[in-house]
Design a protein around this motif. Structure first.
Motif, PDB file in Angstrom:
ATOM      1  N   HIS A   1       0.188  32.198 -53.749  1.00 18.55           N
ATOM      2  CA  HIS A   1       0.664  31.202 -52.792  1.00 18.55           C
ATOM      3  C   HIS A   1       1.436  31.854 -51.647  1.00 18.55           C
ATOM      4  N   HIS A   2       1.270  33.157 -51.466  1.00 20.94           N
ATOM      5  CA  HIS A   2       1.977  33.855 -50.394  1.00 20.94           C
ATOM      6  C   HIS A   2       1.584  33.300 -49.032  1.00 20.94           C
ATOM      7  N   VAL A   3       2.523  33.357 -48.096  1.00 24.06           N
ATOM      8  CA  VAL A   3       2.256  32.958 -46.720  1.00 24.06           C
ATOM      9  C   VAL A   3       1.511  34.098 -46.034  1.00 24.06           C
ATOM     10  N   VAL A   4       0.453  33.772 -45.329  1.00 25.03           N
ATOM     11  CA  VAL A   4      -0.412  34.755 -44.679  1.00 25.03           C
ATOM     12  C   VAL A   4      -0.168  34.728 -43.170  1.00 25.03           C
TER      13      VAL A   4
ATOM     14  N   GLN B   1      -5.570  47.187 -29.856  1.00 20.45           N
ATOM     15  CA  GLN B   1      -4.276  46.571 -29.590  1.00 20.45           C
ATOM     16  C   GLN B   1      -4.153  45.420 -30.578  1.00 20.45           C
ATOM     17  N   PHE B   2      -2.940  45.134 -31.020  1.00 18.43           N
ATOM     18  CA  PHE B   2      -2.771  44.014 -31.946  1.00 18.43           C
ATOM     19  C   PHE B   2      -1.417  43.362 -31.734  1.00 18.43           C
ATOM     20  N   GLU B   3      -1.399  42.054 -32.033  1.00 13.89           N
ATOM     21  CA  GLU B   3      -0.144  41.314 -31.996  1.00 13.89           C
ATOM     22  C   GLU B   3      -0.205  40.195 -33.020  1.00 13.89           C
ATOM     23  N   ARG B   4       0.949  39.902 -33.583  1.00 12.58           N
ATOM     24  CA  ARG B   4       1.040  38.822 -34.569  1.00 12.58           C
ATOM     25  C   ARG B   4       0.889  37.485 -33.849  1.00 12.58           C
ATOM     26  N   ALA B   5      -0.024  36.657 -34.345  1.00 14.27           N
ATOM     27  CA  ALA B   5      -0.266  35.346 -33.751  1.00 14.27           C
ATOM     28  C   ALA B   5       0.474  34.248 -34.509  1.00 14.27           C
ATOM     29  N   GLY B   6       1.045  34.583 -35.662  1.00 10.84           N
ATOM     30  CA  GLY B   6       1.824  33.607 -36.424  1.00 10.84           C
ATOM     31  C   GLY B   6       1.356  33.470 -37.855  1.00 10.84           C
ATOM     32  N   SER B   7       2.127  32.716 -38.608  1.00 12.89           N
ATOM     33  CA  SER B   7       1.780  32.420 -39.994  1.00 12.89           C
ATOM     34  C   SER B   7       0.789  31.261 -40.019  1.00 12.89           C
ATOM     35  N   VAL B   8      -0.125  31.313 -40.974  1.00 15.50           N
ATOM     36  CA  VAL B   8      -1.169  30.289 -41.055  1.00 15.50           C
ATOM     37  C   VAL B   8      -1.117  29.484 -42.346  1.00 15.50           C
ATOM     38  N   GLY B   9      -0.100  29.670 -43.146  1.00 15.62           N
ATOM     39  CA  GLY B   9       0.040  28.905 -44.380  1.00 15.62           C
ATOM     40  C   GLY B   9      -0.216  29.753 -45.608  1.00 15.62           C
ATOM     41  N   GLU B  10      -0.276  29.074 -46.740  1.00  9.04           N
ATOM     42  CA  GLU B  10      -0.424  29.769 -48.016  1.00  9.04           C
ATOM     43  C   GLU B  10      -1.851  30.231 -48.243  1.00  9.04           C
ATOM     44  N   ARG B  11      -1.965  31.343 -48.944  1.00  3.67           N
ATOM     45  CA  ARG B  11      -3.282  31.873 -49.305  1.00  3.67           C
ATOM     46  C   ARG B  11      -4.014  30.881 -50.205  1.00  3.67           C
ATOM     47  N   THR B  12      -3.307  30.334 -51.165  1.00  4.36           N
ATOM     48  CA  THR B  12      -3.813  29.269 -52.025  1.00  4.36           C
ATOM     49  C   THR B  12      -2.877  28.090 -51.822  1.00  4.36           C
ATOM     50  N   PRO B  13      -3.375  26.943 -51.415  1.00  7.62           N
ATOM     51  CA  PRO B  13      -2.481  25.809 -51.159  1.00  7.62           C
ATOM     52  C   PRO B  13      -1.626  25.458 -52.369  1.00  7.62           C
ATOM     53  N   LEU B  14      -0.402  25.010 -52.081  1.00 12.37           N
ATOM     54  CA  LEU B  14       0.498  24.580 -53.148  1.00 12.37           C
ATOM     55  C   LEU B  14      -0.033  23.295 -53.766  1.00 12.37           C
TER      56      LEU B  14
ATOM     57  N   VAL C   1      -8.098  33.657 -44.596  1.00  7.93           N
ATOM     58  CA  VAL C   1      -6.857  33.554 -45.365  1.00  7.93           C
ATOM     59  C   VAL C   1      -7.119  33.981 -46.811  1.00  7.93           C
ATOM     60  N   ALA C   2      -8.241  33.559 -47.373  1.00 12.66           N
ATOM     61  CA  ALA C   2      -8.566  33.871 -48.769  1.00 12.66           C
ATOM     62  C   ALA C   2      -8.759  35.366 -49.000  1.00 12.66           C
TER      63      ALA C   2
END
Length: 142
Positions: free
Chosen positions: A102-105, A60-73, A32-33
């Motif tokens: 703080h972008h969502v990754v 091959q690739f597929e989105r597995a989902g959002s994992v939260g903020e790059r830097t925690p709030l 994430v960092a």
């Protein structure tokens, strides 16, 4: 709308994944960092389509989902501050020098043959050109 923005500002649960090595985590997109900075979902797909596996095939690739903020709030952040942060992110406002990201990754499952890799991408960096660096174990074509 406010409820949607606030929901985005709340930390998201991390998606389960296979353990990785410290070197892979430090590589571009390996954690994430070190998320790869692109512009919007189309930028994520264009970047991933430029990857080349060790056998010279395209993964091959597929989105597995959002994992939260790059830097925690920060824990002390108010609801109003969270909403402003998310509004700025969705509007594509560039980060100021030294400003925490703080972008969502998003996590993508990237598969080369029988090898699966998790790559992390931050799609809120539309103020710069696409990256020219490949994650560990891949090459990047133009």
């Amino acid at each position: 709308m406010k409820a949607v923005l606030l929901a985005l500002a709340v930390p998201l649960a991390a998606t389960a994944q296979a353990p990785s090595s410290p070197a892979a985590d430090a590589a571009p997109g390996g954690s994430v960092a070190t998320a790869i900075e692109v512009c919007e979902p189309q930028g994520q797909h264009r970047y991933l389509a430029r990857l080349v596996c060790p056998d010279r095939s395209h993964p091959q690739f597929e989105r597995a989902g959002s994992v939260g903020e790059r830097t925690p709030l920060p824990a002390h952040m108010t609801e109003a501050q969270s909403v402003r942060l998310v509004e700025a992110m969705l509007a594509g406002k560039p980060l100021a020098p030294g400003e925490p990201d703080h972008h969502v990754v998003d996590r993508y499952r990237v598969v080369c043959g029988t090898r699966e890799t998790s790559l992390y991408l931050d799609m809120y960096h539309c103020d710069r050109p696409p990256p020219r660096i490949a994650p560990a174990g891949f090459e990047l074509i133009d």
